[in-house]
Design a protein around this motif. Structure first.
Motif, PDB file in Angstrom:
ATOM      1  N   GLU A 269      38.562  13.686  28.139  1.00 61.26           N
ATOM      2  CA  GLU A 269      39.699  14.408  28.737  1.00 61.26           C
ATOM      3  C   GLU A 269      40.263  15.449  27.778  1.00 61.26           C
ATOM      4  OE1 GLU A 269      40.491  14.552  31.862  1.00 61.26           O
ATOM      5  OE2 GLU A 269      38.753  13.225  32.027  1.00 61.26           O
ATOM      6  N   LYS A 270      40.482  15.003  26.544  1.00 59.18           N
ATOM      7  CA  LYS A 270      41.077  15.921  25.549  1.00 59.18           C
ATOM      8  C   LYS A 270      40.132  17.110  25.280  1.00 59.18           C
ATOM      9  CE  LYS A 270      44.825  13.882  23.400  1.00 59.18           C
ATOM     10  NZ  LYS A 270      45.964  14.028  24.215  1.00 59.18           N
ATOM     11  N   VAL A 271      38.840  16.850  25.288  1.00 54.85           N
ATOM     12  CA  VAL A 271      37.884  17.940  25.035  1.00 54.85           C
ATOM     13  C   VAL A 271      37.952  18.952  26.185  1.00 54.85           C
ATOM     14  CG1 VAL A 271      35.464  18.534  24.675  1.00 54.85           C
ATOM     15  CG2 VAL A 271      36.346  16.407  23.741  1.00 54.85           C
ATOM     16  N   LYS A 272      38.019  18.434  27.390  1.00 54.65           N
ATOM     17  CA  LYS A 272      38.099  19.339  28.553  1.00 54.65           C
ATOM     18  C   LYS A 272      39.375  20.174  28.467  1.00 54.65           C
ATOM     19  CE  LYS A 272      36.351  16.300  31.917  1.00 54.65           C
ATOM     20  NZ  LYS A 272      36.469  15.770  33.216  1.00 54.65           N
ATOM     21  N   ASP A 273      40.488  19.509  28.092  1.00 56.36           N
ATOM     22  CA  ASP A 273      41.759  20.243  27.957  1.00 56.36           C
ATOM     23  C   ASP A 273      41.628  21.408  26.973  1.00 56.36           C
ATOM     24  OD1 ASP A 273      42.856  18.444  29.649  1.00 56.36           O
ATOM     25  OD2 ASP A 273      43.990  17.333  28.110  1.00 56.36           O
ATOM     26  N   PHE A 274      40.790  21.208  25.964  1.00 50.83           N
ATOM     27  CA  PHE A 274      40.619  22.259  24.949  1.00 50.83           C
ATOM     28  C   PHE A 274      39.863  23.458  25.527  1.00 50.83           C
ATOM     29  CE2 PHE A 274      38.226  24.312  21.510  1.00 50.83           C
ATOM     30  CZ  PHE A 274      39.209  24.498  20.546  1.00 50.83           C
ATOM     31  N   GLY A 275      39.145  23.226  26.621  1.00 52.29           N
ATOM     32  CA  GLY A 275      38.420  24.335  27.259  1.00 52.29           C
ATOM     33  C   GLY A 275      36.924  24.284  27.032  1.00 52.29           C
ATOM     34  N   ILE A 276      36.430  23.132  26.634  1.00 52.17           N
ATOM     35  CA  ILE A 276      34.985  23.033  26.414  1.00 52.17           C
ATOM     36  C   ILE A 276      34.321  22.524  27.690  1.00 52.17           C
ATOM     37  CG2 ILE A 276      33.203  21.714  25.141  1.00 52.17           C
ATOM     38  CD1 ILE A 276      34.915  22.207  22.641  1.00 52.17           C
ATOM     39  N   ASP A 277      33.217  23.140  28.032  1.00 50.44           N
ATOM     40  CA  ASP A 277      32.441  22.779  29.208  1.00 50.44           C
ATOM     41  C   ASP A 277      31.967  21.318  29.082  1.00 50.44           C
ATOM     42  OD1 ASP A 277      30.524  22.519  31.147  1.00 50.44           O
ATOM     43  OD2 ASP A 277      29.506  24.418  30.700  1.00 50.44           O
ATOM     44  N   PRO A 278      32.250  20.458  30.093  1.00 53.23           N
ATOM     45  CA  PRO A 278      31.829  19.047  29.999  1.00 53.23           C
ATOM     46  C   PRO A 278      30.335  18.903  29.713  1.00 53.23           C
ATOM     47  CG  PRO A 278      33.214  19.396  31.926  1.00 53.23           C
ATOM     48  CD  PRO A 278      33.003  20.741  31.324  1.00 53.23           C
ATOM     49  N   GLU A 279      29.531  19.874  30.137  1.00 52.03           N
ATOM     50  CA  GLU A 279      28.088  19.867  29.842  1.00 52.03           C
ATOM     51  C   GLU A 279      27.826  19.931  28.334  1.00 52.03           C
ATOM     52  OE1 GLU A 279      25.027  19.984  31.647  1.00 52.03           O
ATOM     53  OE2 GLU A 279      26.507  18.928  32.884  1.00 52.03           O
ATOM     54  N   ASN A 280      28.797  20.518  27.628  1.00 51.73           N
ATOM     55  CA  ASN A 280      28.624  20.713  26.180  1.00 51.73           C
ATOM     56  C   ASN A 280      29.346  19.664  25.351  1.00 51.73           C
ATOM     57  OD1 ASN A 280      26.958  22.880  26.466  1.00 51.73           O
ATOM     58  ND2 ASN A 280      28.621  24.391  26.396  1.00 51.73           N
ATOM     59  N   ILE A 281      29.549  18.494  25.957  1.00 56.34           N
ATOM     60  CA  ILE A 281      30.159  17.399  25.184  1.00 56.34           C
ATOM     61  C   ILE A 281      29.064  16.400  24.828  1.00 56.34           C
ATOM     62  CG2 ILE A 281      31.912  15.582  25.108  1.00 56.34           C
ATOM     63  CD1 ILE A 281      33.419  17.056  27.318  1.00 56.34           C
ATOM     64  N   PHE A 282      28.965  16.130  23.546  1.00 57.04           N
ATOM     65  CA  PHE A 282      28.013  15.121  23.063  1.00 57.04           C
ATOM     66  C   PHE A 282      28.797  13.834  22.820  1.00 57.04           C
ATOM     67  CE2 PHE A 282      26.106  19.132  22.315  1.00 57.04           C
ATOM     68  CZ  PHE A 282      24.727  18.937  22.382  1.00 57.04           C
ATOM     69  N   PRO A 283      28.225  12.688  23.210  1.00 53.06           N
ATOM     70  CA  PRO A 283      29.038  11.465  23.183  1.00 53.06           C
ATOM     71  C   PRO A 283      29.162  10.799  21.812  1.00 53.06           C
ATOM     72  CG  PRO A 283      26.840  10.970  23.973  1.00 53.06           C
ATOM     73  CD  PRO A 283      26.878  12.451  23.735  1.00 53.06           C
TER      74      PRO A 283
END
Ligand code: F6P
Length: 543
Positions: A246-260
């Protein structure tokens, strides 16, 4: 895991008695009395040769130390660790960084679920992404290939990747790697000024995505980027590694570009996960995977080898011997390769954040020493810096000497000189130099007897200073993986013996909380109630 006060065990009592017999013994005499010593106190395993014989122990010491490990339930603890039990009790989590480096066909269960498919899904994502960035298939918003990668993270989200990238520099490709960690604006601005936004890729690495330093630096980097590019371009130039989607998305990063990241991997043990994305970008996924496989080999060794033949076990128990019986306060790590220059600072977090605890597993204060202070610098530089104190100072400083049979650039002359120093230092620390030897040397230089008498006390080396030589064939991704995993397991073992929880880090919280309050006071120029020292300092700062 058993919950045992180590000082109440039979073995501890034996060690206390045994210590009185050992503490005055000279290692050089032990070598003379026992021609088998260097054979008995060494472990050869794969490309590692670990020599424990230049330590202030006998075979009997080793036996009692291993008894202590057994009495403290080390074998059961190892099983719990690998089985994914919630051994990080204060956070109710398993500790499974070892699961990040198992082969694909193995299974590791957490709450009845095999996590290996997820791990491999993440590895595939790392492979695809790093390959496409390296070969230029993935481009920046103006169609140019990336030339520079900036990792923004701190603590475990910085130290491991920085250390490994530096250690494997020899294997690096054309990409330029930068690491920004400190909240000090001079760090981020100094780095950004060299960069071209069109060809720069930012990795925002934060397990929690709430860390002040990382978010401040990420915001500054994004502002800098947006000055030169449209807002939509952010998604092409910023990726994140985090467990806080959630916090990463809020920052404006594309969910596709989130590594777990997973809560069963502690920050300081996370370089094997997508936190190591910058490593994979720097040296390519194949080499990153070799690092992981090397670590896995050490995991298999640690889990399966008898305690006597077990490298991490012997290292950990020796460290307890010095810390708790000789009362040594610190340990030095001296790598004889410039590539490992960041290993000591990486180990400082791994070791000191893990075992810097004074509450035992019953919630009671411990009555014995825990966590070692770790420090070091590469040899031979360190010889010209702090070795004076190790040789002739008043403190006992056990040291690990890490050396390699082969250098990477194959300069025979340099490597022979480097390694001559590696061997000479441990021998000098062992043997020292007696007054008789000093006198003889000075007589040969034709000094007067008066001068000899004056100088001799200053030139004597007591010797008997303990070192462990870790001699490895060559610095490769795999041998580096083994080396790091070796220290990780050493940390685990020491936590078991000291009966403390090694995998939380509550001790870093208080300062963070206070900094948040003080920041508001600084921003408002309104100093509140503090101790008089802090108050005066704040007033001086704000004046
Ligand atoms: O220093 C405390 C700590 O929690 C470390 O354990 C961790 O590696 C670091 O902060 C960074 O945390 P994060 O990855 O959540 O930003």
């Amino acid at each position: 895991m058993k919950n045992i006060d180590p000082t109440k065990t039979e073995a501890w009592k034996k060690l206390e008695k045994h210590f009185l017999e050992i503490r005055e013994l000279e290692m050089k005499n032990l070598f003379q009395e026992d021609p088998q010593r260097s054979e008995d106190l060494k472990i050869e395993w794969e490309d590692f040769y670990v020599d424990f014989s230049k330590n202030r122990i006998t075979v009997k010491t080793q036996e009692i130390l291993l008894k202590l490990a057994e009495e403290c339930g080390l074998k059961e603890a190892i099983k719990s660790y690998y089985d994914g039990d919630a051994i990080n009790k204060t956070e109710n989590r398993p500790v499974l960084h070892t699961a990040l480096r198992v082969p694909k066909d193995e299974e590791v269960f957490i709450d009845g679920k095999n996590v290996i498919p997820e791990v491999y899904q993440a590895k595939d994502k790392i492979r695809k992404f790093s390959t496409e960035v390296i070969n230029g298939a993935l481009k920046g918003h103006t169609g140019l290939a990336f030339t520079d990668i900036v990792n923004i993270g701190i603590g475990g989200s910085d130290l491991g990747p920085t250390m490994v990238t530096e250690s494997l520099k020899f294997y690096k490709n054309h990409l330029n790697l930068h690491y920004i960690s400190n909240v000090d604006g001079d760090h981020v601005h100094e780095t950004l000024q060299e960069l071209n936004p069109e060809t720069t890729l930012f990795l925002i690495v934060s397990k929690t995505f709430t860390t002040q330093e990382t978010l401040s630096n990420a915001n500054t980097a994004r502002d800098w980027f947006k000055k030169a590019a449209p807002s939509e371009a952010v998604s092409k130039h910023f990726v994140a590694v985090s467990s806080n989607i959630e916090k990463v998305k809020d920052f404006g990063i594309d969910p596709e570009n989130i590594f777990p990241m997973w809560d069963w991997v502690g920050g300081r043990f996370s370089l094997w996960s997508a936190v190591g994305l910058s490593i994979s970008l720097a040296v390519g996924f194949e080499q990153f995977d070799e690092l992981l496989m090397g670590a896995h080999e050490m995991d298999v060794h640690f889990k399966g080898a008898d305690l006597k033949d077990n490298i991490p076990v012997n290292l950990a128990m020796l460290s307890i011997w010095y810390n708790n019986f000789f009362k040594a306060e610190s340990e030095a790590v001296i790598p004889y390769t410039q590539y490992l220059q960041k290993l000591p600072s990486y180990l400082q977090q791994a070791i000191m954040e893990s075992n810097g605890k004074s509450t035992d597993r019953n919630g009671k204060p411990v009555s014995y020493e825990t966590g070692n202070i770790i420090w070091g610098e590469p040899g031979t530089n360190s010889q010209h810096a702090f070795f004076q104190l190790i040789h002739q100072g008043t403190k006992l400083i056990p040291a690990d000497f890490i050396g390699f049979k082969h250098s990477l650039h194959n300069d025979k002359d340099h490597h022979q000189k480097l390694m001559a120093n590696y061997f000479a230092q441990t021998e000098a620390l062992l043997m020292g130099k007696t007054a008789e030897e000093v006198i003889k040397e000075l007589e040969e230089k034709n000094l007067s007897s008066e001068e000899i008498e004056k100088l001799t006390p200053f030139k004597v080396f007591k010797g008997n200073k303990p070192t462990t030589s870790i001699l490895i064939n060559k610095l490769t991704p795999a041998s580096l993986g083994k080396l790091i995993a070796m220290y990780e397991h050493k940390i685990f073992i020491q936590g078991v013996i000291w009966n403390i929880y090694s995998y939380d880090q509550w001790g870093v919280e208080l300062g963070k909380q206070l900094a948040t309050e003080i920041l508001t006071e600084i921003q408002k120029s309104d100093v509140q109630n503090h101790d008089s020292s802090t108050k005066s300092l704040l007033k001086f700062f704000l004046k």
